[in-house]
Design an enzyme around this catalytic site. Structure first.
Site, PDB file in Angstrom:
ATOM      1  N   CYS A   3       0.872  -1.175   0.000  1.00  0.00           N
ATOM      2  CA  CYS A   3       0.000   0.000   0.000  1.00  0.00           C
ATOM      3  C   CYS A   3       0.908   1.224   0.000  1.00  0.00           C
ATOM      4  O   CYS A   3       1.985   1.194   0.589  1.00  0.00           O
ATOM      5  CB  CYS A   3      -0.869  -0.022   1.261  1.00  0.00           C
ATOM      6  SG  CYS A   3      -1.849   1.466   1.502  1.00  0.00           S
ATOM      7  N   THR A   5       0.019   4.308   1.179  1.00  0.00           N
ATOM      8  CA  THR A   5      -0.214   5.108   2.384  1.00  0.00           C
ATOM      9  C   THR A   5       0.596   4.585   3.554  1.00  0.00           C
ATOM     10  O   THR A   5       1.207   5.359   4.294  1.00  0.00           O
ATOM     11  CB  THR A   5      -1.718   5.135   2.730  1.00  0.00           C
ATOM     12  OG1 THR A   5      -2.434   5.650   1.605  1.00  0.00           O
ATOM     13  CG2 THR A   5      -1.986   6.000   3.942  1.00  0.00           C
ATOM     14  N   CYS A 113      -1.256   4.588  -5.724  1.00  0.00           N
ATOM     15  CA  CYS A 113      -2.276   3.829  -5.001  1.00  0.00           C
ATOM     16  C   CYS A 113      -2.423   2.512  -5.744  1.00  0.00           C
ATOM     17  O   CYS A 113      -2.484   2.504  -6.979  1.00  0.00           O
ATOM     18  CB  CYS A 113      -3.605   4.587  -4.977  1.00  0.00           C
ATOM     19  SG  CYS A 113      -4.973   3.631  -4.251  1.00  0.00           S
ATOM     20  N   THR A 114      -2.484   1.427  -5.011  1.00  0.00           N
ATOM     21  CA  THR A 114      -2.543   0.124  -5.673  1.00  0.00           C
ATOM     22  C   THR A 114      -3.881  -0.125  -6.368  1.00  0.00           C
ATOM     23  O   THR A 114      -4.000  -1.088  -7.132  1.00  0.00           O
ATOM     24  CB  THR A 114      -2.231  -1.016  -4.679  1.00  0.00           C
ATOM     25  OG1 THR A 114      -3.061  -0.859  -3.515  1.00  0.00           O
ATOM     26  CG2 THR A 114      -0.765  -0.990  -4.274  1.00  0.00           C
TER      27      THR A 114
END
Length: 140
Positions: A3, A5, A113-114
């Site tokens: 991720c 984040t 972002c994935t």
């Protein structure tokens, strides 16, 4: 870490706490932009990822001359998760969110972002073939 984040908040803490190699999509995306020789790097991600400025800080640590432009695109996640990306209006949402990158003529755009690779084709169609999209999950 799969991720964007999570590493933007936790890499320094994890490196201090654990004596283990840490692999994360954020670092992989940054390395790819250097491997591609980018001079103008665009970054999109969730609000949390973009607010931390970890991508920009990581790029500047390596080369201060590289220009970065980051934009949070939080609308993309629910658009993808609710399969709204298959609707015609999703192209308008992409255009509205990514127009700045087209205007500033970035060399690469890091998909921070994935979720975003799921709309990679639509992003590429909008930005055109001259912008290289970096899927950090693929890079790692």
């Amino acid at each position: 870490m799969a991720c964007n984040t999570v590493p933007s908040y936790s890499i320094p803490l994890l490196k201090r706490r654990f004596n283990l190699p840490i692999f994360d999509v954020l670092s992989a995306g940054v390395k790819a932009s250097f491997r591609l020789g980018a001079k103008r790097v665009g970054i999109i991600g969730t609000s949390s990822t973009i607010e931390r400025k970890t991508y920009e800080k990581s790029i500047r640590k390596i080369d201060k001359s590289i220009k970065t432009l980051a934009k949070a695109c939080p609308i993309f996640v629910p658009m993808i998760e609710q399969s709204l990306s298959k609707k015609n209006y999703s192209k308008l949402i992409i255009k509205d969110n990514l127009q700045i990158f087209k205007n500033k003529k970035v060399d690469v755009l890091i998909l921070g972002c994935t979720h975003y690779p799921l709309i990679k084709k639509d992003i590429q169609d909008y930005l055109g073939p001259d912008v290289i999209l970096i899927d950090s999950a693929k890079e790692i």
